[in-house]
Design an enzyme around this catalytic site. Structure first.
Site, PDB file in Angstrom:
ATOM      1  N   LYS A 130       0.871  -1.192   0.000  1.00 19.16           N
ATOM      2  CA  LYS A 130       0.000   0.000   0.000  1.00 19.16           C
ATOM      3  C   LYS A 130       0.899   1.231   0.000  1.00 19.16           C
ATOM      4  O   LYS A 130       2.003   1.197   0.543  1.00 19.16           O
ATOM      5  CB  LYS A 130      -0.880   0.027   1.256  1.00 19.16           C
ATOM      6  CG  LYS A 130      -2.108   0.902   1.126  1.00 19.16           C
ATOM      7  CD  LYS A 130      -3.244   0.132   0.498  1.00 19.16           C
ATOM      8  CE  LYS A 130      -4.457   0.991   0.237  1.00 19.16           C
ATOM      9  NZ  LYS A 130      -5.622   0.171  -0.138  1.00 19.16           N
ATOM     10  N   ASP A 170      -7.081   4.312  -4.421  1.00 17.61           N
ATOM     11  CA  ASP A 170      -7.713   4.160  -3.103  1.00 17.61           C
ATOM     12  C   ASP A 170      -8.323   5.538  -2.822  1.00 17.61           C
ATOM     13  O   ASP A 170      -8.580   6.303  -3.762  1.00 17.61           O
ATOM     14  CB  ASP A 170      -6.680   3.734  -2.039  1.00 17.61           C
ATOM     15  CG  ASP A 170      -7.346   3.239  -0.744  1.00 17.61           C
ATOM     16  OD1 ASP A 170      -7.834   2.107  -0.724  1.00 17.61           O
ATOM     17  OD2 ASP A 170      -7.397   3.999   0.238  1.00 17.61           O
TER      18      ASP A 170
HETATM   19  P1  NDP Z   1     -13.032   7.762  -2.538  1.00 13.41           P
HETATM   20  O1  NDP Z   1     -11.942   8.747  -2.416  1.00 13.41           O
HETATM   21  O2  NDP Z   1     -13.658   7.519  -3.858  1.00 13.41           O
HETATM   22  O3  NDP Z   1     -14.199   8.110  -1.505  1.00 13.41           O
HETATM   23  C1  NDP Z   1     -13.959   8.181  -0.136  1.00 13.41           C
HETATM   24  C2  NDP Z   1     -15.252   8.499   0.579  1.00 13.41           C
HETATM   25  O4  NDP Z   1     -15.070   8.316   1.968  1.00 13.41           O
HETATM   26  C3  NDP Z   1     -15.704   9.921   0.386  1.00 13.41           C
HETATM   27  O5  NDP Z   1     -17.100   9.968   0.497  1.00 13.41           O
HETATM   28  C4  NDP Z   1     -15.038  10.622   1.563  1.00 13.41           C
HETATM   29  O6  NDP Z   1     -15.667  11.840   1.978  1.00 13.41           O
HETATM   30  C5  NDP Z   1     -15.191   9.575   2.640  1.00 13.41           C
HETATM   31  N1  NDP Z   1     -14.111   9.703   3.619  1.00 13.41           N
HETATM   32  C6  NDP Z   1     -12.781   9.541   3.390  1.00 13.41           C
HETATM   33  N2  NDP Z   1     -12.083   9.767   4.506  1.00 13.41           N
HETATM   34  C7  NDP Z   1     -12.995  10.087   5.448  1.00 13.41           C
HETATM   35  C8  NDP Z   1     -12.903  10.412   6.811  1.00 13.41           C
HETATM   36  N3  NDP Z   1     -11.696  10.463   7.449  1.00 13.41           N
HETATM   37  N4  NDP Z   1     -14.048  10.657   7.493  1.00 13.41           N
HETATM   38  C9  NDP Z   1     -15.245  10.603   6.866  1.00 13.41           C
HETATM   39  N5  NDP Z   1     -15.400  10.304   5.574  1.00 13.41           N
HETATM   40  C10 NDP Z   1     -14.298  10.036   4.877  1.00 13.41           C
HETATM   41  O7  NDP Z   1     -12.424   6.390  -1.954  1.00 13.41           O
HETATM   42  P2  NDP Z   1     -12.911   4.895  -2.208  1.00 13.41           P
HETATM   43  O8  NDP Z   1     -14.378   4.836  -2.354  1.00 13.41           O
HETATM   44  O9  NDP Z   1     -12.053   4.305  -3.249  1.00 13.41           O
HETATM   45  O10 NDP Z   1     -12.459   4.214  -0.832  1.00 13.41           O
HETATM   46  C11 NDP Z   1     -13.346   4.088   0.286  1.00 13.41           C
HETATM   47  C12 NDP Z   1     -12.879   2.965   1.180  1.00 13.41           C
HETATM   48  O11 NDP Z   1     -12.860   1.743   0.437  1.00 13.41           O
HETATM   49  C13 NDP Z   1     -11.464   3.119   1.749  1.00 13.41           C
HETATM   50  O12 NDP Z   1     -11.422   2.524   3.022  1.00 13.41           O
HETATM   51  C14 NDP Z   1     -10.615   2.278   0.791  1.00 13.41           C
HETATM   52  O13 NDP Z   1      -9.418   1.840   1.402  1.00 13.41           O
HETATM   53  C15 NDP Z   1     -11.570   1.128   0.540  1.00 13.41           C
HETATM   54  N6  NDP Z   1     -11.309   0.347  -0.659  1.00 13.41           N
HETATM   55  C16 NDP Z   1     -11.235   0.921  -1.882  1.00 13.41           C
HETATM   56  C17 NDP Z   1     -11.022   0.150  -3.008  1.00 13.41           C
HETATM   57  C18 NDP Z   1     -11.023   0.724  -4.377  1.00 13.41           C
HETATM   58  O14 NDP Z   1     -10.945  -0.062  -5.329  1.00 13.41           O
HETATM   59  N7  NDP Z   1     -11.147   2.021  -4.564  1.00 13.41           N
HETATM   60  C19 NDP Z   1     -10.801  -1.306  -2.892  1.00 13.41           C
HETATM   61  C20 NDP Z   1     -10.991  -1.832  -1.558  1.00 13.41           C
HETATM   62  C21 NDP Z   1     -11.212  -1.016  -0.494  1.00 13.41           C
HETATM   63  P3  NDP Z   1     -15.063  13.261   1.522  1.00 13.41           P
HETATM   64  O15 NDP Z   1     -15.409  13.383   0.065  1.00 13.41           O
HETATM   65  O16 NDP Z   1     -15.721  14.237   2.390  1.00 13.41           O
HETATM   66  O17 NDP Z   1     -13.576  13.174   1.748  1.00 13.41           O
HETATM   67  O1  2IT Z   2      -7.836  -1.638  -0.678  1.00 13.69           O
HETATM   68  C1  2IT Z   2      -7.807  -2.113  -1.829  1.00 13.69           C
HETATM   69  O2  2IT Z   2      -7.961  -3.322  -2.034  1.00 13.69           O
HETATM   70  C2  2IT Z   2      -7.619  -1.185  -2.950  1.00 13.69           C
HETATM   71  N1  2IT Z   2      -7.551   0.022  -2.748  1.00 13.69           N
HETATM   72  C3  2IT Z   2      -7.458  -1.719  -4.343  1.00 13.69           C
HETATM   73  C4  2IT Z   2      -6.064  -2.215  -4.564  1.00 13.69           C
HETATM   74  C5  2IT Z   2      -5.742  -2.619  -5.966  1.00 13.69           C
HETATM   75  O3  2IT Z   2      -4.567  -2.916  -6.177  1.00 13.69           O
HETATM   76  O4  2IT Z   2      -6.607  -2.646  -6.852  1.00 13.69           O
END
Ligand code: NDP
Ligand code: 2IT
Length: 451
Positions: A130, A170
């Site tokens: 990561k 992420d």
């Molecule tokens: P995005 O940046 O697309 O969206 C993040 C969302 O979470 C936004 O709505 C943001 O609000 C909110 N957020 C982030 N930090 C905080 C915080 N400290 N407090 C409150 N709200 C928060 O990210 P993703 O959707 O990609 O990721 C969301 C989660 O999913 C993370 O935990 C990530 O690690 C996990 N994840 C993502 C993957 C991927 O493929 N993208 C794969 C597997 C897991 P705001 O806009 O106000 O910041």
């Molecule tokens: O937390 C996760 O699994 C991700 N942000 C996606 C990682 C990836 O390599 O696609």
């Protein structure tokens, strides 16, 4: 007797805390895994003798670097960047890059640790890593984001490679940022290779990678419900977040007949008692992802909804809950509220969104509770499929990929059953995921000797 033999869990955790001061998220992630693994390895001498858990909980390396960039006013700005390469026993390091002001070494170490087990569960050959930076993309111009991404990659490129370490997106890193980073990688190395995933479709990306995490979390939920003879039709769901994972989880729930009541961001949550349909979800996607707006503006577009500033959505009565924002966003009391309100299924889209107290509450209530390392693995799984397509220099069709994603999520569900079935109709998915993920990585490590 060797010094490695059979320390108990509290002693092991004391050591982890001592070696990782001021890294609470990392310690928390290790503890959650160790609670299950200690029981599993109790009678397995080789894992003790080789100190396998201790070694998985020590990253192979942590690269930390300075990232300088110039803002639109000509000011020099300095950020911190990292890449944590946790474990490559079963394949090249693989995992996302996060840009958020809350990013620390502890956060990235916990994420890389979790990623190691998650990637093993997918059945694909990927190790765990990561990376990220404390850079805050909010309020930055596109040019500022581009210059930051270029500067970040100017250091990162030395540490990654299609067979070494393959980053992706992420929080705060989506297709646009991957494009800027890939462009800089290619410019520096003159190498067009599958070094990042989440790429655009025109330049090596895979269909359904964007949707895969959210869709996968809902497929996993459907698999869990099926063990009780249930499906998603007519079920109410509360979702946190409004980014990539949250909006695609919402979309799939609606497609499968469920009713999504909430979304949120760091400012608070919206409650739409009518439920979100595809049109409303599209509005959120465009408003949050493309215009970087605030979720509170939803109530201007859809006046039946209400906005709750500074709050998380866990108090809204629901049958299903999907935390899809960030770590430790669902605390013990939130878990107790959800259970008291009749919640029967939780599928984590985010990584470690539930704190340890909350995890224990869900386990004690014996509900269907999927930890992120199992339920959000669909994203990295399709990243793995993107890597395969890049190596083959071809693109698979959408329906093929959709089916592969569904099959992989069903396979992860099966692995959880294999190690988490507690009898009496209760499946401990946390335990199942921890043991299945650990076993694969641990057995590979045994083959390599002491390295
Ligand atoms: P995005 O940046 O697309 O969206 C993040 C969302 O979470 C936004 O709505 C943001 O609000 C909110 N957020 C982030 N930090 C905080 C915080 N400290 N407090 C409150 N709200 C928060 O990210 P993703 O959707 O990609 O990721 C969301 C989660 O999913 C993370 O935990 C990530 O690690 C996990 N994840 C993502 C993957 C991927 O493929 N993208 C794969 C597997 C897991 P705001 O806009 O106000 O910041
Ligand atoms: O937390 C996760 O699994 C991700 N942000 C996606 C990682 C990836 O390599 O696609």
């Amino acid at each position: 007797m060797a010094v490695s033999d059979h320390v108990d869990l509290p002693t092991f955790m004391e050591g982890v805390k001592k070696r990782n001061p001021y890294q609470p998220e990392f310690v928390q992630a290790v503890q959650e895994v160790a609670e299950d693994i200690f029981e599993f390895i109790e009678d397995k001498e080789e894992y003790h003798a080789q100190q396998i858990l201790r070694r998985i909980a020590e990253p192979d390396r942590v690269v930390s670097f300075r990232v300088c960039w110039e803002d639109d006013n000509g000011n020099v700005r300095v950020q911190r960047g990292w890449r944590v390469q946790n474990n490559n026993a079963i394949g090249p390091y693989k995992g996302g890059i996060r840009f958020h002001p809350s990013v620390t070494e502890s956060v990235l170490k916990f994420l890389a640790f979790e990623q190691t087990f998650k990637n093993a569960l997918t059945g694909l050959p990927m190790g765990g890593g990561k990376g990220g930076s404390n850079f805050n993309p909010k309020g930055k111009s596109v040019r500022e984001i581009m210059r930051f991404c270029q500067s970040f990659m100017t250091e990162l490129y030395r540490h990654i490679g299609a067979d070494i370490d393959v980053p992706a997106g992420d929080i705060g890193v989506g297709g646009r940022e991957i494009g800027f980073m890939f462009g800089q990688y290619k410019r520096i190395t003159n190498n067009f290779t599958g070094v990042l995933t989440g790429k655009g479709l025109e330049w090596g990306g895979s269909l359904i990678r964007t949707e895969a995490t959210g869709y996968g979390a809902v497929y996993f939920l459907a698999n869990m419900l099926a063990t009780k003879g249930e499906d998603l039709v007519g079920k109410t769901a509360v979702i946190s977040g409004s980014g990539n994972v949250a909006t695609h989880a919402a979309e799939k729930i609606v497609q499968l007949g469920g009713k999504v009541l909430t979304l949120s961001d760091s400012g608070g949550f919206i409650h739409d008692p009518d439920g979100l349909d595809q049109e409303k979800i599209n509005w959120v996607k465009s408003h949050k992802t493309h215009r970087r707006g605030r979720i509170e503006e939803y109530v201007e577009a859809f006046p039946n909804a209400t906005f709750h500033a500074g709050k998380t959505p866990w108090g809204v009565p629901c049958y299903l809950a999907l935390p899809c924002a960030t770590q430790n966003e669902l605390l013990g009391d939130d878990a107790r509220t959800l259970i008291a309100n009749g919640c029967k299924g939780v599928s984590e889209g985010a990584n470690m969104p539930t704190d340890l107290d909350g995890v224990h509450v869900f386990k004690a209530a014996k509900i269907l509770y999927a930890p992120g390392k199992a339920s959000n693995a669909g994203g990295v799984a399709v990243s793995g499929l993107e890597m395969s397509q890049n190596s083959e220099r071809r693109s698979w069709k959408e329906d093929e990929l959709q089916q592969m994603l569904k099959d992989i999520m069903a396979g992860i569900h099966q692995s959880c059953l294999a190690y988490g079935d507690q009898g009496g109709g209760y499946i401990d998915y946390v335990k199942g995921a921890n043991i299945a993920g650990f076993k694969k990585v641990a057995d590979a490590m045994l083959a390599f000797g002491v390295v």
